[in-house]
Every structure is written in structure tokens, then in C-alpha cells.
Design an enzyme around this catalytic site. Structure first.
Site, PDB file in Angstrom:
ATOM      1  N   ASP A 132     -59.214  14.661  -0.008  1.00  0.00           N
ATOM      2  CA  ASP A 132     -60.122  13.728   0.577  1.00  0.00           C
ATOM      3  C   ASP A 132     -60.488  13.160   0.673  1.00  0.00           C
ATOM      4  O   ASP A 132     -61.433  12.340   1.331  1.00  0.00           O
ATOM      5  CB  ASP A 132     -60.927  15.188   0.789  1.00  0.00           C
ATOM      6  CG  ASP A 132     -60.522  16.468   0.898  1.00  0.00           C
ATOM      7  OD1 ASP A 132     -59.335  16.659   1.848  1.00  0.00           O
ATOM      8  OD2 ASP A 132     -61.030  17.439   0.573  1.00  0.00           O
ATOM      9  N   ASP A 173     -63.955  23.362  -0.011  1.00  0.00           N
ATOM     10  CA  ASP A 173     -63.600  22.782   0.546  1.00  0.00           C
ATOM     11  C   ASP A 173     -61.904  23.815   0.913  1.00  0.00           C
ATOM     12  O   ASP A 173     -61.180  24.048   0.112  1.00  0.00           O
ATOM     13  CB  ASP A 173     -62.470  21.464  -0.556  1.00  0.00           C
ATOM     14  CG  ASP A 173     -61.045  21.130  -0.495  1.00  0.00           C
ATOM     15  OD1 ASP A 173     -60.777  20.615   1.536  1.00  0.00           O
ATOM     16  OD2 ASP A 173     -61.256  20.594  -1.341  1.00  0.00           O
ATOM     17  N   LYS A 207     -69.835  13.540   0.410  1.00  0.00           N
ATOM     18  CA  LYS A 207     -69.074  13.662  -0.072  1.00  0.00           C
ATOM     19  C   LYS A 207     -69.056  13.103  -1.454  1.00  0.00           C
ATOM     20  O   LYS A 207     -69.576  11.695  -2.715  1.00  0.00           O
ATOM     21  CB  LYS A 207     -68.273  12.960   0.535  1.00  0.00           C
ATOM     22  CG  LYS A 207     -68.090  12.992   2.104  1.00  0.00           C
ATOM     23  CD  LYS A 207     -67.901  14.963   2.435  1.00  0.00           C
ATOM     24  CE  LYS A 207     -66.019  14.947   1.228  1.00  0.00           C
ATOM     25  NZ  LYS A 207     -65.321  14.711   2.995  1.00  0.00           N
ATOM     26  N   CYS A 259     -38.805 -15.498   8.389  1.00  0.00           N
ATOM     27  CA  CYS A 259     -39.332 -14.093   8.372  1.00  0.00           C
ATOM     28  C   CYS A 259     -37.481 -13.442   7.461  1.00  0.00           C
ATOM     29  O   CYS A 259     -37.118 -13.545   8.106  1.00  0.00           O
ATOM     30  CB  CYS A 259     -38.855 -13.902   9.990  1.00  0.00           C
ATOM     31  SG  CYS A 259     -39.268 -11.912   9.873  1.00  0.00           S
TER      32      CYS A 259
END
Length: 719
Positions: free
Chosen positions: A45, A133, A328, A433
Site C-alpha cells: 500500500d 486495510d 497514510k 545500444c
């Protein structure tokens, strides 16, 4: 991986901010589906919150770049087809987040400003309660009897889990006499720690796979197709909100929760009513300190304006109410060792370094990769020997601190130089590359004169990494979304010669079945395929021969054009024909088409130039033409206004508004189907001018745009 994820918001250019918002929108959408629909999140979360926090910060700093598909306007994910669907009469929205005490102060200040709430009116009461939760659930009662139960789903439509919800002891089947005719109670289904431990013991004892955490266990248990399995699981339910109510039994948030308790619902005893920011923060830290002793998982504290009449005035912004916010708890961090540094090539040719880590558990998830963002971040020291601002000088063998926040894979926060091995060598960044051998260069931004943070491959279409990534983007969920044609399948088809059923460009996807029918080696006979899987793939491809215009534009992979910008372009032009013609004409920067393109709210010069340059390239026009021979973009539907007199109109507010705040005026206009712009142009339909209106009013008069007063605005919209 984002090319600009390491840059602080205040250091982002508009170009970088736009690219970062595109990345965040895609990643958050993917994680929403994993979390809400699959019950199988890849990140914690805290990580998810960090994604949304960065998105919100960038949107605040660059309001003109807010995307139409911004995470700020989306909630959850579409429901599973396995369950029946229930449309929420009142949308189940999500909450904005606060991550510090200062954020809470800002929240209360924003509410006061929006309401023009004078301190002389008394304290602004706000409730505080633990943020459970679990899995959101809406319970609908008619005549006092439970008639349906639905998950959040995408906020508009949820899954019908009525039979499963009836097995939860905390969910009343009937309500007492005297309740309103229609009652919708909302809350969270969760599992206590002790019940979770016992359940996992049973799962292991029966040879099953244990759940990773209580939230997954609760969500997986509620969303069982067999209600008997749900009944065997120890689920609980906290009531804390409501949807449709035929009559309101209280006029405050606290009062409504007390009523729920009287009706037989379980409510959280830790909920408190506060009258100052200091009280709110005190409750937060008190709950945080006692978090381990609660016996169930929480991930923060939710604040809500107590008076319901004020909640109604505050209303909503996109995906969340203005009158509530979730404070939070902080993310987790850990130390580990860098075992290697690899370079990945993205679809835009960006060379992105990734640290291969000694696996370590962070926030309940084992991680083994971390983004190193860009060349300067890894090297730390410039060619002149001076430290690079923001650089870390990360080497193989270093001990690093990582945090699973701000991206799909963790980011390196710091290096512990005291533990660096003596033989550790500075990382040498490639100048070619690794996928095709072409030169990899860092361009100079013509406007700022600064060296681009990203080194890019110059190989273009000859670079297999870019070609493959562009095809993966084309078939991705928010583009053509072709079932059965994911990343692995794209790799498979790209490595097959074209005359044997290979795919090199988007149009090849839609000619695959025809080419396969004449091929000596049929797809159904290739390793990993069979008659059914090949048939299903061809059917999935055929199902995408018509597609919405915005998804078609997004799928083309034009640089800087994410889902939100694709929607802006589709809405502005309506049809592919109009869009393509305008882009052809806009090559002339003196043309009306170029000016119109730049005047689209949210489309800046950098994006406009990228779109025009895309269509100026002959190989792009050829690829699009070949694709259009196979698919048809559907015209963009006009917005519905349900009788509103301003639906579809572009409105500009200017001057000092006296009856409502600027934010409230914008929210009202958008609710009525209008588009709100920050500046006046010939595309503007209406200007609402208050006292002190200046240059915008003059420009409106010069252009002949209708100008009305604030009072006339209220008369026009009938409010």
C-alpha cells in the site's frame, strides 16, 4: 521504468512532467486491476500511495498537464466477469492521501478556503477514524431487508457478492423497524490477525497455499464463487459510510455512525470528533502507536468533515471527495547489496539502468531489482570529476538502502560508502545500444540548453528492442488490448520471419490469420500453441478491428501522447479523418491547424510538435495507412449533459467571484458537462467575469466571446 522518476517534482520540465504523468497513469491503472480485481497486488500500500502522491504533486505543479485518464479521476478496477454486476446508485469513490502532519494542515486549510469558512463561525469539526486495510463493500437494504451486496469494482459498477456477504456475522440480514425505506451502508470487510493465522494453518494443513496477508485473505474469501467457502472463512465488517439513503437519519458524520451502531452494525470504537488540526494529528499518532495491538490491519487514519451540509457543499473532485482525506502511514525501507547493473532499452530508445539486488524482503514483499533511473544517477561523478547533483555513484558490490515507494520496482535511496568493497569499480555507462549496436546519445534540449538526463539509442526502427516495445505498447491493456497477445507472444512473433507468420509492425497483427493460412508452418503446430489457442488468438484480433479513436491514437506510441492526451486529441477532433487532416496541415506552424492544436487545453507545444513530427515521417504514415486498411477507429462520442445548457461548452472564469470560490465554480461547471479553460481563445464559448476582470475580459471582447456576470451564470444553469 520512468526516465524521470529520480527527479524531484520542482526540477521537472514540462516535457519531463508530461512523460512522468503518462508513466504514473499506466502503472497505477495496472496496480488498480491487480489490487481491486485480482486480489493479487505486486506492491505494498505504501508503494501504491507513493505512486499516487507523486502523480498528485506533479499535477499540482503542472495543472495544465493533468491527463484525462489521470489516476485522480479513476477509482478501482472493472469487476470480474465471473460475478454478476451491480451498478452503484451513488459512486463508490476513493480518497486523496496525506503523508505528513503538514498535509493534514493543508487539507483543513483547503476546506476552509473552499467554503470561505470564517473562524468566527466556530470550529470546523472533523472526524478521525482508523483506515481499515480490507475490501470495500456496499450493503443495500429495502424495507429493512438486505437485498444486495456489491464490491467497489471500478467505483461505478461492482461485483454482486450478496450470497457471500450474508454469511458474515457482522452483516445484519434485517434492520430495526423505522429505518428509511432505502438504506445503503458501506464499510470494509477484513480479517483479524488471529483469524488469519488460524486460516493459514488450516490451508497449510490441507495442502493448500497460505495467503500472503489478511487483506488478500479477506478479499479472496469474499470473492469466492462458492458461498460455502466464504461462510467457512472468519470475515468481519466495519460500517463507516453510506450510499443511497431515502432519508437521512442524522446531519453529521458522527451522528450517522452512531445510527449505524443502533441499527446493529459494528463501527470502529476509535473514531473521534476533533475541532482542530492539533487534535487530528494527536489522534493519528495515538492510533499509529497502538497499531500493533489492534488485532487487525490498518494503513492510516481517515479524516472527514463532520457536518453533512458542508460535505454536500464541498462536493467531489474527480475520484475523491473534497471533504475527506486518508492520512497514510510511512513506507518501509531496507538495506541490500548490488550484485549487477543491467541496461534495459525502452520503446522510446531510452537506456535505463537497473540494479540486480541480493533478494531482500521489504514491506512483506521480496524484491531483487531496483531502478537506477539514469546515467547521472548511477555515475555520481561527471567527466570533469565534479559530483553530479542527485547522483549516487552506485557500483556493483555496494550496500544500498532501498525503498519500495514511488515505482513498480524499488528505488535506491542511498549508498553506504563505509561498506564499499575495495575492488568496486565505477560503472561505465554504454555509449552504444546493447540491443542493436547503434550509437546511444544524450541530446541537448533546444529550449533549456541542458543535457537530457536520458541516453537514447539512435537505431529507431532497426532497433529490435524499440520495435518490440512499440508492439507491446500497441497491444497493451489501454491500447488495443488484444487478449492472448501479451509481451511473451510479441517476443515470439517478432523472432519469426515475416513470411512465416512473424509480426514487425501493427498492421501485421491483423494480417496474421490470412498469412498463417498460406504458411507451410501453421501457428497451431508451433511449440506452445495448439488449434484452440491459435483460433482464440485470431478471434481476439478480429474483435479489435473496430476501436475507439482515443485508444487508436494512444496505441500508435507517439512520444508524449499518453492515454489522457490521446483522449484530449480525440475529443477535440472527433474523428480520425479530422485528426489526420489537421495534423497534416499543422506541419505549417503558421497555419490555423497548428494554432488550434496548441489551443487545446492540456496540449502544449512540446506535445503538439511530437504529434506533428510523427505524421511528418513517411515510414510512420505508411505504417498507419497499412493499419487503417485493417482497422476502423470509432468516432469520439460527444459528452452527455442531461439537459445542461452548458454541456460541451468551453467556459472561462475570471475576476473575483463573490458567491462561490473559483474551485467551487469550476467544479460546478464540470459537473454540468462544461469544459473549464484557463485562458480565452476563439474556441471559448463563454466567459464568466467578476469584479476586477482584466486581460481575459478584454481578449473575450476582442474575440466577440459572450461575457456574462456571476449572477447571470447562476440564472443560466438554473442553480
Amino acid at each position: 521504468m520512468s526516465e524521470t522518476a529520480s527527479l524531484p517534482v520542482e526540477k521537472l520540465s514540462a516535457d519531463e512532467a508530461r512523460a512522468e504523468l503518462e508513466r504514473l497513469a499506466a502503472e497505477i491503472s495496472r496496480h488498480d486491476a491487480l489490487y481491486y480485481r485480482e486480489d493479487d497486488p505486486e506492491i505494498s500500500d505504501a508503494d501504491y500511495d507513493a505512486l499516487r502522491q507523486r502523480n498528485a504533486a506533479i499535477e499540482a505543479a503542472f495543472p495544465d498537464l493533468v491527463r484525462a485518464d489521470s489516476p485522480s479521476v479513476s477509482v478501482g478496477a472493472a469487476p470480474q466477469e465471473a460475478f454478476g454486476k451491480i451498478t452503484h446508485r451513488v459512486a463508490m469513490l476513493s480518497l486523496d492521501n496525506a503523508f505528513s502532519d503538514d498535509d493534514v494542515t493543508d487539507f483543513v486549510s483547503r476546506v476552509r478556503r473552499f467554503l470561505r469558512y470564517d473562524p468566527l463561525h466556530g470550529a470546523l469539526a472533523v472526524t478521525a477514524e482508523p483506515k481499515i486495510d480490507g475490501l470495500s463493500l456496499a450493503l443495500r437494504y429495502e424495507g429493512g431487508k438486505l437485498v444486495s451486496a456489491a464490491t467497489r469494482g471500478d467505483g461505478t459498477t461492482g461485483e454482486n457478492v450478496t450470497r457471500n456477504a450474508e454469511t458474515i456475522d457482522d452483516v445484519p440480514r434485517t434492520l430495526p423497524n423505522g429505518v428509511p425505506e432505502v438504506v445503503e451502508v458501506r464499510g470494509e470487510v477484513y480479517m483479524a490477525h488471529s483469524d488469519f493465522a488460524a486460516l493459514n494453518e488450516r490451508m497449510i494443513g490441507n495442502g493448500g497455499k497460505p495467503f500472503a496477508n489478511p487483506r488478500n485473505a479477506a478479499a479472496g474469501s469474499l470473492r469466492q464463487l462458492n458461498p460455502e467457502i466464504t461462510a467457512s472463512r472468519p470475515l468481519r465488517f466495519f460500517a463507516y459510510a453510506w450510499g443511497e439513503m431515502s432519508a437521512m437519519p442524522a446531519d453529521t458524520q458522527m451522528g450517522m455512525i452512531e445510527v449505524f451502531r443502533e441499527w446493529g452494525f459494528v463501527t470502529n470504537p476509535l473514531m473521534k470528533r476533533c475541532e482542530s488540526v492539533e487534535e487530528l494529528v494527536e489522534v493519528y499518532h495515538s492510533i499509529e502507536e497502538g497499531r500493533a495491538e489492534l488485532g487487525y490491519d490498518i494503513d492510516g487514519v481517515v479524516y472527514k468533515v463532520d457536518r453533512l451540509d458542508l460535505q454536500e457543499r464541498l462536493g467531489f473532485v474527480s475520484r475523491s471527495p473534497r471533504w475527506a482525506i486518508a492520512h497514510k502511514f510511512p513506507a518501509e525501507k531496507a538495506f541490500t547489496i548490488v550484485r549487477d547493473i543491467e541496461i534495459q532499452v525502452g520503446r522510446t530508445g531510452a537506456l535505463t539502468p537497473v540494479a540486480k539486488l541480493e533478494p531482500v524482503t521489504v514491506g512483506g514483499v521480496v524484491v531483487s531489482n531496483a531502478t537506477l533511473h539514469n546515467e547521472d544517477y548511477v555515475k555520481g561523478i561527471g567527466q570533469d570529476g565534479e559530483p553530479i547533483r542527485g547522483g549516487k555513484d552506485i557500483r556493483v558490490g555496494d550496500t544500498v538502502q532501498i525503498q519500495r515507494a514511488g515505482d513498480v520496482i524499488p528505488q535506491v535511496l542511498d549508498v553506504d560508502l563505509t561498506k564499499r568493497p575495495a575492488e568496486a569499480q565505477a560503472f561505465v555507462y554504454p555509449t552504444v545500444c546493447p540491443a542493436c549496436g547503434s550509437h546511444a546519445v544524450r541530446e541537448v534540449n533546444a529550449k533549456t540548453g541542458r543535457l537530457d538526463a536520458i541516453r537514447r539509442c539512435t537505431g529507431g526502427l532497426i532497433c529490435p528492442a524499440q520495435a518490440k516495445e512499440k508492439l507491446k505498447h500497441f497491444v497493451s491493456r489501454n491500447a488495443f488490448d488484444i487478449e492472448g497477445l501479451g509481451d511473451k507472444q510479441v517476443e515470439f512473433f517478432y523472432d519469426i520471419p515475416l513470411d512465416q507468420g512473424g509480426i514487425r509492425q501493427p498492421a501485421d497483427i491483423f494480417t496474421l490469420q490470412a498469412r498463417d493460412s498460406s504458411s507451410l508452418v501453421k501457428l497451431k503446430n508451433r511449440d506452445g500453441w495448439g488449434e484452440t489457442s491459435a483460433k482464440n488468438l485470431f478471434a481476439a484480433i478480429d474483435a479489435r478491428r473496430e476501436i475507439d479513436l482515443n485508444r487508436f491514437i494512444y496505441a500508435l506510441g507517439i512520444r508524449h501522447v499518453g492515454e489522457g492526451n490521446a483522449k484530449l486529441l480525440a475529443r477535440a477532433y472527433g474523428s480520425w479523418e479530422a485528426f489526420a487532416q489537421a495534423m497534416e496541415e499543422a506541419v505549417d506552424h503558421e497555419s490555423a491547424a497548428w494554432i488550434d492544436l496548441n489551443n487545446i487545453d492540456g496540449i502544449g507545444e512540446i506535445l503538439a510538435e511530437a504529434v506533428v513530427q510523427f505524421f511528418a515521417e513517411e515510414h510512420n504514415r505508411e505504417a498507419v495507412s497499412a493499419l487503417l486498411a485493417q482497422v476502423t477507429p470509432r468516432d469520439m462520442e460527444a459528452p452527455s449533459g442531461e439537459g445542461s445548457p452548458v454541456v460541451g461548452k468551453t467556459v472561462v472564469f475570471t475576476g473575483s467571484l463573490e458567491r462561490l470560490s473559483r474551485d467551487e465554480a469550476k467544479a460546478m461547471a464540470e459537473r454540468l458537462g462544461a469544459k473549464v479553460a484557463g485562458s480565452v481563445s476563439k474556441k471559448t464559448d463563454l466567459v464568466v467575469a467578476g469584479p476586477g476582470a482584466g486581460s481575459k475580459l478584454k481578449k473575450a471582447e476582442d474575440l466577440g466571446v459572450e461575457v456574462i456576470s456571476e449572477d447571470a451564470w447562476f440564472e443560466l444553469v438554473g442553480e
